[in-house]
Design a protein around this motif. Structure first.
Motif, PDB file in Angstrom:
ATOM      1  N   GLN A  43       0.852  -1.086  -0.031  1.00 41.13           N
ATOM      2  CA  GLN A  43       0.080  -0.083  -0.049  1.00 41.13           C
ATOM      3  C   GLN A  43       0.921   1.253  -0.117  1.00 41.13           C
ATOM      4  O   GLN A  43       0.452   2.596  -0.150  1.00 41.13           O
ATOM      5  CB  GLN A  43      -0.874  -0.036   1.303  1.00 41.13           C
ATOM      6  N   ALA A  44       2.076   1.203   0.472  1.00 38.06           N
ATOM      7  CA  ALA A  44       2.770   2.211   0.386  1.00 38.06           C
ATOM      8  C   ALA A  44       3.128   3.420  -0.979  1.00 38.06           C
ATOM      9  O   ALA A  44       3.389   4.399  -0.751  1.00 38.06           O
ATOM     10  CB  ALA A  44       4.318   1.814   0.700  1.00 38.06           C
ATOM     11  N   ASP A  45       2.836   2.578  -1.977  1.00 37.79           N
ATOM     12  CA  ASP A  45       2.797   3.473  -3.194  1.00 37.79           C
ATOM     13  C   ASP A  45       1.406   3.902  -3.655  1.00 37.79           C
ATOM     14  O   ASP A  45       1.387   4.519  -4.732  1.00 37.79           O
ATOM     15  CB  ASP A  45       3.229   2.794  -4.600  1.00 37.79           C
ATOM     16  N   GLY A  46       0.452   3.891  -2.846  1.00 45.39           N
ATOM     17  CA  GLY A  46      -0.701   4.470  -2.747  1.00 45.39           C
ATOM     18  C   GLY A  46      -1.999   3.560  -3.046  1.00 45.39           C
ATOM     19  O   GLY A  46      -2.950   3.918  -2.917  1.00 45.39           O
ATOM     20  N   SER A  47      -1.649   2.384  -3.702  1.00 45.33           N
ATOM     21  CA  SER A  47      -2.539   1.434  -3.878  1.00 45.33           C
ATOM     22  C   SER A  47      -2.255  -0.081  -3.872  1.00 45.33           C
ATOM     23  O   SER A  47      -0.868  -0.358  -4.080  1.00 45.33           O
ATOM     24  CB  SER A  47      -3.332   1.447  -5.175  1.00 45.33           C
ATOM     25  N   VAL A  48      -3.199  -0.970  -3.407  1.00 48.86           N
ATOM     26  CA  VAL A  48      -2.760  -2.259  -3.514  1.00 48.86           C
ATOM     27  C   VAL A  48      -2.980  -2.918  -4.791  1.00 48.86           C
ATOM     28  O   VAL A  48      -4.130  -3.153  -4.907  1.00 48.86           O
ATOM     29  CB  VAL A  48      -2.958  -3.202  -2.391  1.00 48.86           C
ATOM     30  N   SER A  49      -2.271  -3.516  -5.806  1.00 47.00           N
ATOM     31  CA  SER A  49      -2.520  -4.086  -7.069  1.00 47.00           C
ATOM     32  C   SER A  49      -3.107  -5.418  -7.022  1.00 47.00           C
ATOM     33  O   SER A  49      -2.799  -6.246  -5.845  1.00 47.00           O
ATOM     34  CB  SER A  49      -1.535  -4.099  -8.002  1.00 47.00           C
ATOM     35  N   ALA A  50      -3.621  -5.905  -7.747  1.00 48.25           N
ATOM     36  CA  ALA A  50      -4.512  -7.134  -7.897  1.00 48.25           C
ATOM     37  C   ALA A  50      -3.341  -8.158  -7.741  1.00 48.25           C
ATOM     38  O   ALA A  50      -3.369  -9.371  -7.103  1.00 48.25           O
ATOM     39  CB  ALA A  50      -5.511  -7.612  -9.077  1.00 48.25           C
ATOM     40  N   LEU A  51      -2.158  -8.043  -8.440  1.00 47.05           N
ATOM     41  CA  LEU A  51      -0.913  -8.965  -8.394  1.00 47.05           C
ATOM     42  C   LEU A  51      -0.441  -8.924  -7.046  1.00 47.05           C
ATOM     43  O   LEU A  51       0.041 -10.096  -6.543  1.00 47.05           O
ATOM     44  CB  LEU A  51      -0.117  -8.326  -9.512  1.00 47.05           C
ATOM     45  N   GLU A  52      -0.120  -7.958  -6.408  1.00 48.49           N
ATOM     46  CA  GLU A  52       0.330  -8.162  -5.120  1.00 48.49           C
ATOM     47  C   GLU A  52      -0.620  -8.762  -4.056  1.00 48.49           C
ATOM     48  O   GLU A  52      -0.333  -9.447  -3.262  1.00 48.49           O
ATOM     49  CB  GLU A  52       0.426  -6.543  -4.593  1.00 48.49           C
ATOM     50  N   VAL A  53      -1.925  -8.587  -4.360  1.00 47.34           N
ATOM     51  CA  VAL A  53      -3.032  -9.192  -3.342  1.00 47.34           C
ATOM     52  C   VAL A  53      -2.722 -10.697  -3.627  1.00 47.34           C
ATOM     53  O   VAL A  53      -2.712 -11.398  -2.829  1.00 47.34           O
ATOM     54  CB  VAL A  53      -4.422  -8.753  -3.773  1.00 47.34           C
ATOM     55  N   PHE A  66      -7.175  -3.160   4.679  1.00 47.06           N
ATOM     56  CA  PHE A  66      -6.186  -2.250   3.820  1.00 47.06           C
ATOM     57  C   PHE A  66      -6.840  -1.955   2.245  1.00 47.06           C
ATOM     58  O   PHE A  66      -6.428  -0.873   1.686  1.00 47.06           O
ATOM     59  CB  PHE A  66      -4.836  -3.106   3.293  1.00 47.06           C
ATOM     60  N   ILE A  67      -7.863  -2.864   1.646  1.00 52.28           N
ATOM     61  CA  ILE A  67      -8.511  -2.546   0.653  1.00 52.28           C
ATOM     62  C   ILE A  67      -9.939  -2.334   0.817  1.00 52.28           C
ATOM     63  O   ILE A  67     -10.774  -3.389   1.320  1.00 52.28           O
ATOM     64  CB  ILE A  67      -8.375  -3.737  -0.339  1.00 52.28           C
ATOM     65  N   LYS A  68     -10.468  -0.998   0.919  1.00 56.45           N
ATOM     66  CA  LYS A  68     -11.756  -0.783   1.135  1.00 56.45           C
ATOM     67  C   LYS A  68     -12.675  -1.052  -0.084  1.00 56.45           C
ATOM     68  O   LYS A  68     -12.278  -0.864  -1.386  1.00 56.45           O
ATOM     69  CB  LYS A  68     -11.986   0.791   1.298  1.00 56.45           C
TER      70      LYS A  68
END
Length: 245
Positions: free
Chosen positions: A141-151, A175-177
């Motif tokens: 999340q540090a770069d502003g968003s959590v990508s689907a690949l990261e999830v 973390f992901i609303k």
């Protein structure tokens, strides 16, 4: 006593996940000091070369690198998030030494998440592994968003850490609303009855209660309260929505 200083430093920077990681790494360093030597076998086996930082540190950093590389690019913000944690825990000189190895891992090496997690599973309790997932989501999340690949990569790591799917979804929701987020945190469907909501809250509150950390360290206890409050906020949101007394 390195573990206590590391835990406190980690807590002030990253709250409970940082405290847990600081405590774990500090404990490992304390043990190495008592034994009078370093540990190289596990990670040198992975990279096929001798390394100087302790195995435990490098295993944690390697999990970080796996998440950072999950979406196919190395985000500077995510790197800085991890670097800041280690700077606050070890100081500039040791942190830089660790990161010289970490940078090589991130940019050049293929690391086995399954093997790293097997190493950690032998040395951590389930509650601690939940906190490791929190830390990995924090990096993503540090770069502003959590990508689907990261999830998906963190989900894979969660499986290797033997974290249940429902616990993973609950942590992810912190973390992901998304729609019905409060219900996801409590691990229930929106169609649940009021009684089921109350029961789910009691179950999750017990699971994430600070007492589950089982430590006398005040910094870690205070950090545990942060996640406990997420569960409380989710329940209060549903209470307000439904008018539950």
């Amino acid at each position: 006593m390195i573990k206590w200083f590391a835990a406190i430093a980690g807590y002030y920077l990253f709250r409970f996940p940082g405290a847990i990681l600081g405590f774990l790494v500090g404990s490992f360093i304390d043990n190495l000091s008592k034994k009078g030597g370093g540990a190289q076998s596990v990670f040198s086996d992975m990279t096929r070369q001798s390394v100087s930082p302790a195995d435990f540190e490098l295993n944690l950093l390697s999990l970080c690198s796996i998440v950072i590389k999950a979406d196919g690019q190395v985000s500077q913000r995510e790197m800085d998030y991890v670097r800041q944690y280690f700077l606050s825990t070890y100081g500039k000189e040791k942190a830089n030494a660790i990161f010289r190895t970490f940078n090589e891992v991130v940019k050049k090496r293929e690391i086995s998440a399954q093997r790293i997690c097997a190493f950690l599973n032998q040395r951590t309790r389930y509650e601690v592994r939940l906190q490791l997932l929190h830390f990995l989501f924090g990096i993503a999340q540090a770069d502003g968003s959590v990508s689907a690949l990261e999830v998906e990569k963190i989900r894979e790591i969660a499986g290797y850490l033997r974290v249940g799917a429902r616990d993973f979804e609950s942590i992810k929701a912190m973390f992901i609303k998304s729609a019905n987020n409060a219900y996801k945190i409590l691990d229930i469907q929106k169609s649940a009855t009021d009684d089921e909501v109350k029961k789910a809250y009691r179950t999750m509150a017990k699971k994430y209660h600070p007492d589950r950390v089982n430590t006398q360290n005040e910094a870690i206890k205070q950090g545990a309260e942060e996640k406990f409050k997420e569960v409380q906020r989710a329940y209060e949101e549903i209470q307000a929505e439904r008018g539950i007394g």
